[in-house]
Design a protein around this motif. Structure first.
Motif, PDB file in Angstrom:
ATOM      1  N   LYS A  53      28.238   6.262  -8.526  1.00 54.70           N
ATOM      2  CA  LYS A  53      28.182   5.077  -7.664  1.00 54.70           C
ATOM      3  C   LYS A  53      26.882   4.319  -7.898  1.00 54.70           C
ATOM      4  N   GLN A  54      25.788   5.058  -8.046  1.00 53.00           N
ATOM      5  CA  GLN A  54      24.497   4.425  -8.292  1.00 53.00           C
ATOM      6  C   GLN A  54      24.511   3.671  -9.623  1.00 53.00           C
TER       7      GLN A  54
ATOM      8  N   GLU B 160      27.172   2.366 -11.093  1.00 53.49           N
ATOM      9  CA  GLU B 160      28.010   1.186 -10.908  1.00 53.49           C
ATOM     10  C   GLU B 160      27.240   0.086 -10.181  1.00 53.49           C
ATOM     11  N   ASP B 161      26.499   0.467  -9.148  1.00 53.71           N
ATOM     12  CA  ASP B 161      25.720  -0.516  -8.394  1.00 53.71           C
ATOM     13  C   ASP B 161      24.652  -1.162  -9.269  1.00 53.71           C
ATOM     14  N   GLN B 162      23.987  -0.359 -10.097  1.00 53.03           N
ATOM     15  CA  GLN B 162      22.943  -0.906 -10.962  1.00 53.03           C
ATOM     16  C   GLN B 162      23.531  -1.832 -12.024  1.00 53.03           C
ATOM     17  N   SER B 163      24.681  -1.477 -12.558  1.00 53.80           N
ATOM     18  CA  SER B 163      25.271  -2.326 -13.592  1.00 53.80           C
ATOM     19  C   SER B 163      25.711  -3.663 -13.010  1.00 53.80           C
ATOM     20  N   ARG B 164      26.064  -3.682 -11.741  1.00 51.78           N
ATOM     21  CA  ARG B 164      26.435  -4.950 -11.108  1.00 51.78           C
ATOM     22  C   ARG B 164      25.214  -5.832 -10.860  1.00 51.78           C
ATOM     23  N   ARG B 165      24.060  -5.192 -10.601  1.00 50.27           N
ATOM     24  CA  ARG B 165      22.851  -5.939 -10.251  1.00 50.27           C
ATOM     25  C   ARG B 165      22.057  -6.410 -11.455  1.00 50.27           C
ATOM     26  N   GLN B 166      22.307  -5.880 -12.648  1.00 51.81           N
ATOM     27  CA  GLN B 166      21.503  -6.238 -13.803  1.00 51.81           C
ATOM     28  C   GLN B 166      21.660  -7.718 -14.109  1.00 51.81           C
TER      29      GLN B 166
END
Length: 99
Positions: A60-61, A63-69
């Motif tokens: 999950k972490q 996935e969240d980071q890849s969305r924020r990049q």
């Protein structure tokens, strides 16, 4: 998951009854050994649950980071960025960089 593939549970090991023979094993020895196996099984299941939870958390972490990049604007390369930085440094520091 992995727990579903195991053939025995700690409860099944605990409740297993063995037939006794004339020259069979000492029941106390077998019971002590089975107690060790049960403790290991319980520890293994607890560790597996912890690792599965950590695995889900890390996925999950990610996935969240890849969305924020941030996405680089189209046509901008690392070379372009370095060139702009170099020009900015020359402008700010002037001839001090050449020394």
């Amino acid at each position: 998951m992995l727990a579903e593939r195991l053939k025995l549970t700690a409860k099944e090991i605990l409740e297993k009854e063995f037939k006794t023979g004339v020259r069979g094993y000492k029941q106390e020895e077998v019971d002590k050994f089975l107690d060790l196996i049960i403790k290991d099984y319980e520890t293994m299941h607890q560790l597996m649950d912890e690792l599965q939870q950590e695995n889900l958390r890390l996925k999950k972490q990610m996935e969240d980071q890849s969305r924020r990049q941030p996405v680089q604007p189209a046509g901008t390369t690392n070379f372009d960025i370095l060139k702009r930085l170099s020009n900015l440094e020359r402008h700010v520091f002037g001839s001090k960089l050449d020394d």
